[in-house]
Design a protein around this motif. Sequence first.
Motif, mmCIF file in Angstrom:
data_model
loop_
_atom_site.group_PDB
_atom_site.id
_atom_site.type_symbol
_atom_site.label_atom_id
_atom_site.label_comp_id
_atom_site.label_asym_id
_atom_site.label_seq_id
_atom_site.Cartn_x
_atom_site.Cartn_y
_atom_site.Cartn_z
ATOM 1 N N MET A 1 0.835 -1.176 0.000
ATOM 2 C CA MET A 1 0.000 0.000 0.000
ATOM 3 C C MET A 1 0.885 1.246 0.000
ATOM 4 O O MET A 1 1.867 1.314 0.723
ATOM 5 N N SER A 2 0.535 2.219 -0.781
ATOM 6 C CA SER A 2 1.306 3.454 -0.830
ATOM 7 C C SER A 2 1.018 4.326 0.389
ATOM 8 O O SER A 2 -0.122 4.413 0.847
ATOM 9 N N LEU A 3 2.040 4.959 0.885
ATOM 10 C CA LEU A 3 1.883 5.873 2.017
ATOM 11 C C LEU A 3 1.665 7.316 1.567
ATOM 12 O O LEU A 3 1.484 8.200 2.414
ATOM 13 N N ILE A 4 1.674 7.557 0.257
ATOM 14 C CA ILE A 4 1.450 8.916 -0.251
ATOM 15 C C ILE A 4 0.097 9.426 0.239
ATOM 16 O O ILE A 4 -0.899 8.709 0.227
ATOM 17 N N ASN A 5 0.075 10.670 0.681
ATOM 18 C CA ASN A 5 -1.126 11.350 1.187
ATOM 19 C C ASN A 5 -1.674 10.746 2.475
ATOM 20 O O ASN A 5 -2.834 10.958 2.805
ATOM 21 N N THR A 6 -0.834 10.002 3.219
ATOM 22 C CA THR A 6 -1.257 9.515 4.524
ATOM 23 C C THR A 6 -0.486 10.265 5.604
ATOM 24 O O THR A 6 0.635 10.724 5.382
ATOM 25 N N LYS A 7 -1.115 10.374 6.763
ATOM 26 C CA LYS A 7 -0.468 11.057 7.890
ATOM 27 C C LYS A 7 0.511 10.097 8.565
ATOM 28 O O LYS A 7 0.239 8.902 8.684
ATOM 29 N N ILE A 8 1.640 10.641 9.003
ATOM 30 C CA ILE A 8 2.625 9.805 9.683
ATOM 31 C C ILE A 8 2.055 9.278 10.995
ATOM 32 O O ILE A 8 1.203 9.909 11.614
ATOM 33 N N GLN A 9 2.539 8.118 11.398
ATOM 34 C CA GLN A 9 2.095 7.493 12.637
ATOM 35 C C GLN A 9 2.948 7.973 13.814
ATOM 36 O O GLN A 9 4.090 8.377 13.623
ATOM 37 N N PRO A 10 2.392 7.906 15.010
ATOM 38 C CA PRO A 10 3.142 8.351 16.190
ATOM 39 C C PRO A 10 4.423 7.542 16.402
ATOM 40 O O PRO A 10 4.452 6.338 16.159
ATOM 41 N N PHE A 11 5.471 8.227 16.837
ATOM 42 C CA PHE A 11 6.715 7.562 17.218
ATOM 43 C C PHE A 11 7.468 8.419 18.220
ATOM 44 O O PHE A 11 7.238 9.618 18.335
ATOM 45 N N SER A 12 8.377 7.778 18.916
ATOM 46 C CA SER A 12 9.272 8.457 19.847
ATOM 47 C C SER A 12 10.615 7.739 19.757
ATOM 48 O O SER A 12 10.666 6.508 19.786
ATOM 49 N N ALA A 13 11.684 8.510 19.618
ATOM 50 C CA ALA A 13 13.011 7.915 19.456
ATOM 51 C C ALA A 13 14.066 8.857 20.026
ATOM 52 O O ALA A 13 13.812 10.033 20.257
ATOM 53 N N THR A 14 15.256 8.307 20.210
ATOM 54 C CA THR A 14 16.403 9.113 20.629
ATOM 55 C C THR A 14 17.322 9.274 19.428
ATOM 56 O O THR A 14 17.527 8.342 18.661
ATOM 57 N N ALA A 15 17.870 10.460 19.281
ATOM 58 C CA ALA A 15 18.702 10.769 18.122
ATOM 59 C C ALA A 15 19.998 11.431 18.570
ATOM 60 O O ALA A 15 20.129 11.893 19.708
ATOM 61 N N PHE A 16 20.923 11.503 17.622
ATOM 62 C CA PHE A 16 22.176 12.228 17.819
ATOM 63 C C PHE A 16 22.131 13.446 16.904
ATOM 64 O O PHE A 16 21.832 13.335 15.713
ATOM 65 N N LYS A 17 22.416 14.619 17.471
ATOM 66 C CA LYS A 17 22.444 15.847 16.682
ATOM 67 C C LYS A 17 23.401 16.839 17.330
ATOM 68 O O LYS A 17 23.277 17.148 18.512
ATOM 69 N N ASN A 18 24.326 17.336 16.539
ATOM 70 C CA ASN A 18 25.261 18.374 16.984
ATOM 71 C C ASN A 18 25.916 18.060 18.326
ATOM 72 O O ASN A 18 25.990 18.907 19.218
#
Length: 187
Positions: A1-18
Amino acid sequence: MSLINTKIQPFSATAFKNGEFVDVTDEDLMGSWSIMFFYPADFTFVCPTELGDLADHHDELQAMGVNIYSVSTDTHFTHKAWHASSDTIGKIRYTMIGDPTATVSRNFDILREDEGLANRGTFLIDPDGVIQVMEVTAEGVGRNAAELVRKAKAAIYVRQHPGEVCPAKWEEGAETLAPSLDLVGKI
């Protein structure tokens, strides 16, 4: 199924930035354009060329109001180690999301379940959290950040100019189309 024009699903994650670890959720993507740039793994071969190419276009995308989030199933700790050990990855200033539970990768239907790795997938998300552009390539096929910038410009233009669409190879400043019954069969 294409995800085009669908809203993103909830998520929570840890990232590395600067140089820091930061928490990122789906809510952080709301209100601005975002790129979710999935790749298989840190310390590999094609991946650093793609992430470095994207880093080279970071300032241009930021000037357009587009935030970049790279995502792999590695941890945020691995992202930090890779950032510290690779000149190419060391130039990255965008957010590098760790997805060791594969939740984010599953949400975007990009996970190779049998391997626990994300496919090469790019998603351009509008300020409402709706996916406007997606691209998925085989593992051996690297992406082109300049083409992603072009697609982002087109998507932003279309959002800002209802009733207009961007034809093939459209570049900023070029003519657009205004779909109508009169245009059918005239292109």
